[in-house]
Design a protein around this motif. Structure first.
Motif, PDB file in Angstrom:
ATOM      1  N   ILE A 130       0.834  -1.202   0.000  1.00 19.51           N
ATOM      2  CA  ILE A 130       0.000   0.000   0.000  1.00 19.51           C
ATOM      3  C   ILE A 130       0.869   1.253   0.000  1.00 19.51           C
ATOM      4  O   ILE A 130       0.627   2.199  -0.765  1.00 19.51           O
ATOM      5  N   LEU A 131       1.891   1.275   0.850  1.00 21.84           N
ATOM      6  CA  LEU A 131       2.787   2.434   0.895  1.00 21.84           C
ATOM      7  C   LEU A 131       3.498   2.631  -0.437  1.00 21.84           C
ATOM      8  O   LEU A 131       3.624   3.758  -0.932  1.00 21.84           O
ATOM      9  N   ALA A 132       3.964   1.533  -1.035  1.00 17.36           N
ATOM     10  CA  ALA A 132       4.651   1.635  -2.320  1.00 17.36           C
ATOM     11  C   ALA A 132       3.714   2.178  -3.393  1.00 17.36           C
ATOM     12  O   ALA A 132       4.110   3.018  -4.226  1.00 17.36           O
ATOM     13  N   GLY A 133       2.456   1.717  -3.384  1.00 20.40           N
ATOM     14  CA  GLY A 133       1.490   2.221  -4.346  1.00 20.40           C
ATOM     15  C   GLY A 133       1.205   3.699  -4.145  1.00 20.40           C
ATOM     16  O   GLY A 133       1.065   4.457  -5.118  1.00 20.40           O
ATOM     17  N   ALA A 134       1.124   4.124  -2.904  1.00 20.27           N
ATOM     18  CA  ALA A 134       0.897   5.541  -2.617  1.00 20.27           C
ATOM     19  C   ALA A 134       2.051   6.397  -3.109  1.00 20.27           C
ATOM     20  O   ALA A 134       1.856   7.481  -3.672  1.00 20.27           O
ATOM     21  N   ARG A 135       3.261   5.926  -2.928  1.00 15.95           N
ATOM     22  CA  ARG A 135       4.422   6.686  -3.390  1.00 15.95           C
ATOM     23  C   ARG A 135       4.451   6.779  -4.914  1.00 15.95           C
ATOM     24  O   ARG A 135       4.875   7.803  -5.466  1.00 15.95           O
ATOM     25  N   ARG A 136       3.988   5.735  -5.596  1.00 14.98           N
ATOM     26  CA  ARG A 136       3.911   5.815  -7.057  1.00 14.98           C
ATOM     27  C   ARG A 136       2.927   6.897  -7.503  1.00 14.98           C
ATOM     28  O   ARG A 136       3.065   7.443  -8.595  1.00 14.98           O
ATOM     29  N   MET A 137       1.958   7.195  -6.656  1.00 12.96           N
ATOM     30  CA  MET A 137       1.015   8.278  -6.949  1.00 12.96           C
ATOM     31  C   MET A 137       1.567   9.637  -6.553  1.00 12.96           C
ATOM     32  O   MET A 137       0.895  10.655  -6.716  1.00 12.96           O
ATOM     33  N   GLY A 138       2.781   9.663  -6.020  1.00 16.24           N
ATOM     34  CA  GLY A 138       3.389  10.919  -5.594  1.00 16.24           C
ATOM     35  C   GLY A 138       2.985  11.372  -4.219  1.00 16.24           C
ATOM     36  O   GLY A 138       3.241  12.524  -3.840  1.00 16.24           O
ATOM     37  N   LEU A 139       2.369  10.495  -3.440  1.00 15.25           N
ATOM     38  CA  LEU A 139       1.892  10.863  -2.115  1.00 15.25           C
ATOM     39  C   LEU A 139       2.983  10.718  -1.056  1.00 15.25           C
ATOM     40  O   LEU A 139       3.780   9.785  -1.096  1.00 15.25           O
ATOM     41  N   HIS A 140       2.992  11.643  -0.127  1.00 18.15           N
ATOM     42  CA  HIS A 140       3.800  11.514   1.080  1.00 18.15           C
ATOM     43  C   HIS A 140       3.226  10.371   1.905  1.00 18.15           C
ATOM     44  O   HIS A 140       2.012  10.201   2.008  1.00 18.15           O
ATOM     45  N   THR A 141       4.098   9.545   2.504  1.00 15.36           N
ATOM     46  CA  THR A 141       3.626   8.381   3.250  1.00 15.36           C
ATOM     47  C   THR A 141       4.091   8.429   4.698  1.00 15.36           C
ATOM     48  O   THR A 141       5.190   8.885   4.999  1.00 15.36           O
ATOM     49  N   ALA A 142       3.221   7.929   5.577  1.00 15.18           N
ATOM     50  CA  ALA A 142       3.545   7.862   7.000  1.00 15.18           C
ATOM     51  C   ALA A 142       2.921   6.613   7.590  1.00 15.18           C
ATOM     52  O   ALA A 142       1.920   6.097   7.077  1.00 15.18           O
ATOM     53  N   ILE A 143       3.532   6.114   8.654  1.00 14.03           N
ATOM     54  CA  ILE A 143       2.920   5.060   9.453  1.00 14.03           C
ATOM     55  C   ILE A 143       2.856   5.531  10.892  1.00 14.03           C
ATOM     56  O   ILE A 143       3.719   6.265  11.364  1.00 14.03           O
ATOM     57  N   GLN A 144       1.796   5.118  11.580  1.00 15.88           N
ATOM     58  CA  GLN A 144       1.737   5.299  13.028  1.00 15.88           C
ATOM     59  C   GLN A 144       1.947   3.943  13.662  1.00 15.88           C
ATOM     60  O   GLN A 144       1.218   2.987  13.383  1.00 15.88           O
ATOM     61  N   THR A 145       2.942   3.843  14.537  1.00 19.28           N
ATOM     62  CA  THR A 145       3.365   2.556  15.072  1.00 19.28           C
ATOM     63  C   THR A 145       3.842   2.695  16.507  1.00 19.28           C
ATOM     64  O   THR A 145       4.357   3.744  16.914  1.00 19.28           O
ATOM     65  N   SER A 146       3.692   1.616  17.254  1.00 15.20           N
ATOM     66  CA  SER A 146       4.277   1.561  18.597  1.00 15.20           C
ATOM     67  C   SER A 146       5.763   1.243  18.541  1.00 15.20           C
ATOM     68  O   SER A 146       6.465   1.400  19.542  1.00 15.20           O
ATOM     69  N   GLY A 147       6.232   0.742  17.393  1.00 15.97           N
ATOM     70  CA  GLY A 147       7.624   0.323  17.276  1.00 15.97           C
ATOM     71  C   GLY A 147       7.916  -1.037  17.862  1.00 15.97           C
ATOM     72  O   GLY A 147       9.036  -1.544  17.734  1.00 15.97           O
ATOM     73  N   PHE A 148       6.911  -1.668  18.493  1.00 19.01           N
ATOM     74  CA  PHE A 148       7.158  -2.957  19.135  1.00 19.01           C
ATOM     75  C   PHE A 148       7.584  -4.019  18.115  1.00 19.01           C
ATOM     76  O   PHE A 148       8.388  -4.905  18.430  1.00 19.01           O
ATOM     77  N   LEU A 149       7.076  -3.918  16.892  1.00 22.85           N
ATOM     78  CA  LEU A 149       7.427  -4.869  15.835  1.00 22.85           C
ATOM     79  C   LEU A 149       8.440  -4.272  14.862  1.00 22.85           C
ATOM     80  O   LEU A 149       8.563  -4.719  13.724  1.00 22.85           O
ATOM     81  N   GLY A 150       9.182  -3.291  15.312  1.00 21.42           N
ATOM     82  CA  GLY A 150      10.124  -2.609  14.433  1.00 21.42           C
ATOM     83  C   GLY A 150      11.177  -3.506  13.823  1.00 21.42           C
ATOM     84  O   GLY A 150      11.676  -3.232  12.725  1.00 21.42           O
ATOM     85  N   ASP A 151      11.515  -4.599  14.494  1.00 19.05           N
ATOM     86  CA  ASP A 151      12.509  -5.523  13.940  1.00 19.05           C
ATOM     87  C   ASP A 151      12.015  -6.179  12.651  1.00 19.05           C
ATOM     88  O   ASP A 151      12.816  -6.691  11.873  1.00 19.05           O
ATOM     89  N   ARG A 152      10.708  -6.180  12.438  1.00 17.59           N
ATOM     90  CA  ARG A 152      10.158  -6.740  11.203  1.00 17.59           C
ATOM     91  C   ARG A 152      10.387  -5.822  10.000  1.00 17.59           C
ATOM     92  O   ARG A 152      10.296  -6.260   8.854  1.00 17.59           O
ATOM     93  N   ALA A 153      10.620  -4.561  10.258  1.00 18.13           N
ATOM     94  CA  ALA A 153      10.698  -3.562   9.191  1.00 18.13           C
ATOM     95  C   ALA A 153      12.114  -3.511   8.628  1.00 18.13           C
ATOM     96  O   ALA A 153      13.012  -2.920   9.231  1.00 18.13           O
TER      97      ALA A 153
END
Length: 282
Positions: A130-153
């Protein structure tokens, strides 16, 4: 009725709405929240989306609330985003087609897409597409996260993210575990990694009287984030009771029913602590 093993789950319509809408039991055959193994990410589970937020990142934003979260915050205002089974089963293509209709006006107003939840990294392959698709549209992207699963990123995932809205709920490990049911260390580790790679971050701190308001707790967060040059803002978010009805409707024990909203004096004290530590705070 559950879907037979090996059969494809049907998708449903992705509905606009509000983070305050109660949505439960929409996908009873969904996998467990800690057992998402879809590496392709072409399908996922979402609560709802909003189209005109000025709160979840710069400019006017579309906010997609995905389902699934491994934390159990005592003050959560959206417990109906904890489980995949409560979300709507949709495809990435559905999400991006809907987003495409808003992209020109969102771009013109300096906004973008924010993926919130729930926790975006529970369904990380779905979120990345979804984020990649949004960037292809020229959109700024953000996530709201607790960071608890940050190792997955991995770095490929974070390359699709322009801004991280990072919820740091406490600086004290015991307090963090009491209010979330999880460990603090993964969030700190993720924050330090974002700082090392100079990824823009807005730190969000929920101020809950009697839970997170201890001056030492606030001071600890301030000391952690003040040296991080990538942290553009610290946002103090006063506790509210707008999600209390969801706990009651879902039959969940709500420990904070008698907790008052944070007073103006308390909010000003906490803002002052962050400011005194050298943070840009609001």
């Amino acid at each position: 009725m559950s879907t037979p093993r090996g059969a494809a789950r049907q998708t449903e319509e992705l509905k606009a709405g509000s983070r305050h809408d109660l949505r439960v039991g929409l996908s009873p055959d969904a996998p467990a929240d800690d057992d998402v193994k879809d590496e392709r990410g072409t399908f996922g589970y979402c609560h709802s989306y909003e189209t005109s937020s000025r709160y979840d990142g710069p400019g006017l934003r579309v906010v997609l609330f995905v389902s699934g979260c491994l934390l159990r915050c005592t003050y959560c205002h959206n417990p109906d985003t904890w489980h995949l089974k409560d979300g709507t089963h949709v495809s990435v293509d559905q999400v991006l087609r809907r987003l495409e209709g808003f992209a020109p006006s969102i771009n013109a107003l300096g906004g973008g897409l924010t993926v919130s939840g729930g926790e975006p990294m529970v369904q990380i392959a779905f979120t990345r597409l979804i984020l990649a698709g949004a960037r292809r549209m020229g959109l700024h992207t953000a996530i709201q996260t607790s960071g608890f699963l940050g190792d997955r990123a991995d770095d490929a995932f974070l390359s699709e993210v322009d801004l991280v809205l990072l919820d740091i709920k406490s600086s004290d490990p015991e307090t963090y575990r009491r209010v979330t049911g999880r460990d603090l260390a993964p969030t700190v580790r993720f924050a330090e990694r974002l700082a090392a790679m100079s990824k823009p971050v807005w730190v969000r701190f929920t101020l809950v009287p009697g839970e997170t308001d201890d001056p030492a707790n606030v001071e600890g967060i301030a000391r952690l984030v003040a040296p991080m040059k990538n942290v553009e803002w610290v946002e103090v978010q006063p506790f509210h009771q707008m999600g209390a009805f969801k706990w009651e409707a879902m039959g969940l024990p709500y420990k904070l029913a008698a907790t008052p909203p944070a007073s103006k004096e308390l909010v000003n004290r906490v803002i002052g602590q962050f400011r005194d530590a050298g943070c840009n705070v609001r």
